[in-house]
Design a protein around this motif. Structure first.
Motif, short mmCIF file in Angstrom:
data_model
loop_
_atom_site.label_atom_id
_atom_site.label_comp_id
_atom_site.label_asym_id
_atom_site.label_seq_id
_atom_site.Cartn_x
_atom_site.Cartn_y
_atom_site.Cartn_z
N MET A 12 28.83 39.41 43.17
CA MET A 12 28.72 40.33 44.29
C MET A 12 29.78 40.10 45.36
N ARG A 13 30.64 39.11 45.16
CA ARG A 13 31.70 38.85 46.14
C ARG A 13 32.91 39.70 45.78
N GLY A 14 33.15 40.72 46.56
CA GLY A 14 34.28 41.59 46.31
C GLY A 14 35.51 41.16 47.07
N GLY A 15 36.54 42.00 47.02
CA GLY A 15 37.76 41.72 47.74
C GLY A 15 39.00 41.86 46.88
N PRO A 16 40.18 41.55 47.44
CA PRO A 16 41.43 41.65 46.69
C PRO A 16 41.47 40.68 45.52
N VAL A 17 41.97 41.14 44.37
CA VAL A 17 42.06 40.33 43.16
C VAL A 17 43.41 40.59 42.51
N THR A 18 43.64 39.94 41.37
CA THR A 18 44.94 40.07 40.70
C THR A 18 44.85 40.75 39.34
N THR A 19 43.64 41.12 38.92
CA THR A 19 43.48 41.90 37.69
C THR A 19 42.22 42.73 37.85
N ARG B 111 52.00 35.69 46.49
CA ARG B 111 50.90 36.56 46.88
C ARG B 111 49.68 36.35 45.98
N MET B 112 49.91 36.27 44.67
CA MET B 112 48.81 36.04 43.74
C MET B 112 48.19 34.66 43.96
N THR B 113 49.00 33.69 44.28
CA THR B 113 48.48 32.35 44.56
C THR B 113 47.57 32.38 45.78
N ARG B 114 47.99 33.09 46.81
CA ARG B 114 47.15 33.20 48.02
C ARG B 114 45.86 33.96 47.75
N PRO C 218 49.79 33.00 38.77
CA PRO C 218 49.98 33.50 37.40
C PRO C 218 50.39 32.43 36.40
N VAL C 219 49.63 31.36 36.37
CA VAL C 219 49.76 30.37 35.31
C VAL C 219 48.41 30.15 34.65
N ILE C 220 47.37 30.90 35.08
CA ILE C 220 46.03 30.76 34.52
C ILE C 220 45.30 32.08 34.63
#
Length: 291
Positions: A140-147, A281-284, A289-291
């Motif tokens: 239920m925790r939403g927000g910005p993601v990378t996929t 940005r993805m790390t933050r 993008p290594v996992i």
């Protein structure tokens, strides 16, 4: 985008006519109606469809990526779709305000590219693999993601015009991640919104016979296409270790390593690595993008 117009794309292989009919009924029951609804028969004839649904029968199975591109092409012809909603043919919209809430999100943010729905079974349970972040204990925790999740999501048509569509050579597996990484690299946002629910049966990804091979091959292709050269070996080593640790099937591991080798020896152009600023940005966002 003051009043985004919704187009719906559904792929089917003709094996779930009852589920497809229920899904279409739930689409028709939305408070904010869809401007267009396209159902693509992916290498299979279509069952009888309501008159308000546009049917497309492909002569061969083009996979998830190719089938969705065919749906996009048909929606694009109309010129009256701002947000594309992809839905699995065995899913169900259990709330009538999904499209209303989705269009409100897009109307409020011009750089919103992707909105990922929450996938839940008939008991309201969400599998960990259906939470698009590393810390998946709380769906239920939403927000910005990378996929994002392939079963139910919205895509900005403006974003797709800029970054392109689905990677057709992938056929199945990791096509969402390839699209999401391109979106992030172009400055678009990817949002997980758990209040937007697609009901979907509880399943295992290994139900697909080609799962292990396609997942491994496409993961190598994804790295070769999108990652800076320094990160490619790190990404592939991490996923190899994780796969060996997680997989309990010897046959599955053999298929996985076969797909991995296929990915290494075969090209999947174009190679357009993301910028290092996108890596940061993805790390933050919690998923380098290594996992």
């Amino acid at each position: 985008m003051r009043h985004p117009r919704v187009g719906v794309a559904i792929l089917t292989m003709g094996t779930r006519p009852a589920e497809l009919a229920d899904l279409l009924e739930s689409v028709a029951g939305q408070d904010t109606p869809a401007t267009r609804v396209v159902v693509v028969g992916n290498g299979s004839p279509l069952p009888p469809l309501p008159k308000w649904v546009d049917g497309v029968e492909l002569p061969e199975n083009l996979g998830v990526a190719g089938g969705r591109n065919a749906a996009l092409a048909r929606l694009r012809e109309s010129g009256d779709v701002d947000v594309v909603v992809d839905l699995d043919d065995d899913g169900l919209l259990i709330s009538t305000d999904v499209f209303t809430r989705l269009t409100e999100l897009y109307a409020s943010d011009q750089r919103l590219g992707v909105v990922s729905f929450r996938i839940a079974d008939e008991h309201g349970r969400t599998q960990r693999r259906h939470v698009p972040r590393l810390r998946a204990a709380n769906p239920m925790r939403g927000g910005p993601v990378t996929t994002f999740l392939g079963g139910g999501h919205g895509l900005s048509m403006r974003m797709l015009e800029e970054i392109g569509g689905w990677p057709e050579p992938f056929f199945y597996a990791h096509e969402e991640t390839d699209l999401a990484w391109r979106a992030l690299d172009a400055g678009w946002k990817v949002l997980y919104e758990p209040e937007l629910v697609l009901q979907h049966p509880w399943t295992s990804p290994t139900r697909h016979a080609v799962f292990y091979r396609m997942v491994a091959r496409n993961r190598v292709w994804l790295a070769k296409r999108r990652l800076p050269a320094l990160l490619v070996p790190a990404y592939l080593c991490v996923w190899t270790v994780m796969t060996v640790a997680r997989t309990r099937s010897a046959a599955g591991l053999r298929a996985w390593f076969g797909g991995f080798a296929e990915g290494l020896r075969t090209p999947c152009p174009p190679r357009r690595p993301m910028r290092w600023s996108t890596v940061w940005r993805m790390t933050r966002l919690g998923r380098p993008p290594v996992i």
